[in-house]
Design a protein around this motif. Structure first.
Motif, PDB file in Angstrom:
ATOM      1  N   HIS A 242       4.901  10.769   0.640  1.00  0.00           N
ATOM      2  CA  HIS A 242       4.825   9.476  -0.061  1.00  0.00           C
ATOM      3  C   HIS A 242       5.728   8.442   0.599  1.00  0.00           C
ATOM      4  O   HIS A 242       5.310   7.288   0.807  1.00  0.00           O
TER       5      HIS A 242
ATOM      6  N   PRO B   8      -6.270   7.719  -1.353  1.00  0.00           N
ATOM      7  CA  PRO B   8      -6.503   7.346   0.052  1.00  0.00           C
ATOM      8  C   PRO B   8      -7.612   6.325   0.237  1.00  0.00           C
ATOM      9  O   PRO B   8      -7.625   5.578   1.225  1.00  0.00           O
TER      10      PRO B   8
ATOM     11  N   PRO C 157       0.960  12.915  -2.960  1.00  0.00           N
ATOM     12  CA  PRO C 157       1.246  11.498  -3.174  1.00  0.00           C
ATOM     13  C   PRO C 157       0.252  10.901  -4.161  1.00  0.00           C
ATOM     14  O   PRO C 157      -0.940  11.250  -4.144  1.00  0.00           O
TER      15      PRO C 157
ATOM     16  N   LEU D  32       0.832  -1.192   0.000  1.00  0.00           N
ATOM     17  CA  LEU D  32       0.000   0.000   0.000  1.00  0.00           C
ATOM     18  C   LEU D  32       0.871   1.249   0.000  1.00  0.00           C
ATOM     19  O   LEU D  32       1.780   1.401   0.819  1.00  0.00           O
ATOM     20  N   GLY D  33       0.582   2.150  -0.932  1.00  0.00           N
ATOM     21  CA  GLY D  33       1.293   3.419  -1.010  1.00  0.00           C
ATOM     22  C   GLY D  33       2.520   3.404  -1.887  1.00  0.00           C
ATOM     23  O   GLY D  33       3.018   4.459  -2.274  1.00  0.00           O
TER      24      GLY D  33
ATOM     25  N   HIS E 236      -2.356   3.870  -7.416  1.00  0.00           N
ATOM     26  CA  HIS E 236      -0.968   4.039  -6.994  1.00  0.00           C
ATOM     27  C   HIS E 236      -0.135   4.472  -8.203  1.00  0.00           C
ATOM     28  O   HIS E 236      -0.394   4.035  -9.332  1.00  0.00           O
TER      29      HIS E 236
ATOM     30  N   LEU F 169      -0.949   7.974  -4.244  1.00  0.00           N
ATOM     31  CA  LEU F 169      -1.863   7.029  -3.601  1.00  0.00           C
ATOM     32  C   LEU F 169      -3.265   7.608  -3.460  1.00  0.00           C
ATOM     33  O   LEU F 169      -3.447   8.712  -2.930  1.00  0.00           O
TER      34      LEU F 169
ATOM     35  N   LEU G 297       4.095   7.297   3.789  1.00  0.00           N
ATOM     36  CA  LEU G 297       2.921   6.458   3.548  1.00  0.00           C
ATOM     37  C   LEU G 297       3.309   5.045   3.124  1.00  0.00           C
ATOM     38  O   LEU G 297       2.637   4.070   3.483  1.00  0.00           O
ATOM     39  N   SER G 298       4.361   4.927   2.356  1.00  0.00           N
ATOM     40  CA  SER G 298       4.770   3.626   1.818  1.00  0.00           C
ATOM     41  C   SER G 298       5.781   2.908   2.702  1.00  0.00           C
ATOM     42  O   SER G 298       6.241   1.814   2.357  1.00  0.00           O
TER      43      SER G 298
ATOM     44  N   GLY H 272       6.042   8.069  -6.897  1.00  0.00           N
ATOM     45  CA  GLY H 272       4.849   8.079  -6.064  1.00  0.00           C
ATOM     46  C   GLY H 272       4.245   9.449  -5.851  1.00  0.00           C
ATOM     47  O   GLY H 272       3.433   9.626  -4.943  1.00  0.00           O
TER      48      GLY H 272
END
Length: 241
Positions: free
Chosen positions: A137, A171, A167, A22-23, A48, A169, A140-141, A157
């Motif tokens: 980012h 959410p 980022p 994820l991320g 992503h 990603l 988050l990752s 990212g």
């Protein structure tokens, strides 16, 4: 298959399908890909990196979006964390020979699921500078300290929108819910190997071994073991080629 950014290389089967956490983005597999003797394929999962978002996120929906990347002539899936659960959802697809799940969080409390759902309801954070978005980012990752701010893992990212940065990603991907790993293992028609870094705070060795007694601890490594020591993860892959 939804619009996906896909990276690939090498020749010779079985194909190794690499599914990030994820991320993250497909770049987290660069070190491992360099160790693989045959063909590999690494998508950015939906929502992503450079891949389009989904209307709604479940593990099954994410798996369906990348299912066309499974080579029916033979595919070994290696998935990290979120991507490991996606890999387990693909275990019954024709051509899948085995699944290696690395660093999958298998035990979730109600509080943790509620916190994830709250994150899924937030708007993406936007920043005035790319550097700020890169920092978010990486956090988050789980790549802070593992990837430099100018590395491909960092810059892939982040996206620019209307002169600001965020980022990549989506959410809403946080809202996939409990992965129910025990049920997925019970249903898997192919061999599954669960592994973790010895110092992975997301999942304990005892939790994995309660699900499968042959779970592997990778000495000295953390949650992103494939980034920290690609050779250690390549050794797991070689056992299934």
């Amino acid at each position: 298959m939804s619009e996906l950014r896909v990276r690939q290389g090498g020749n010779g089967g079985p194909v190794v399908l690499l599914l990030h956490g994820l991320g993250a983005t497909a770049e987290v597999w660069d070190g491992l890909a360099a160790q693989l003797p045959g063909e590999w394929v690494a998508p950015d999962l939906p929502g992503h990196g450079g891949s389009a978002p989904l209307p709604a996120y479940t593990f099954a929906a994410v798996a369906d979006s990348v299912a066309d990347l499974v080579d029916p002539e033979g595919t070994l899936i290696v998935g990290h964390s979120f991507g490991g659960v996606v890999g387990l959802h693909l275990a019954a697809r024709p051509g899948v020979r085995a699944v290696i799940g690395l660093g999958i969080k298998v035990a979730w409390t109600d509080e943790e699921l509620a916190r994830a759902a709250a994150l899924a309801a937030r708007e993406p954070a936007r920043f005035d500078t790319r550097a700020e978005a890169v920092e978010r980012h990486l956090r988050l990752s789980g790549l802070t300290g593992l990837a430099g701010p100018d590395s491909a893992m960092a810059t892939a990212g982040v996206v620019e929108e209307d002169g600001r940065f965020r980022p990549a990603l989506d959410p809403r991907a946080f809202g996939v819910g409990d992965p129910a790993v025990a049920d997925l293992l019970a249903a898997a028609p192919v061999p599954v190997l669960l592994a973790r870094g010895e110092h992975d705070a997301m999942v304990g060795a005892d939790q994995l071994r309660a699900l499968t007694p042959d779970a592997v601890d990778l000495p000295g490594l953390g949650h992103n073991a494939h980034v920290e020591d690609p050779r250690a993860v390549a050794a797991l892959v070689e056992g299934y080629r």
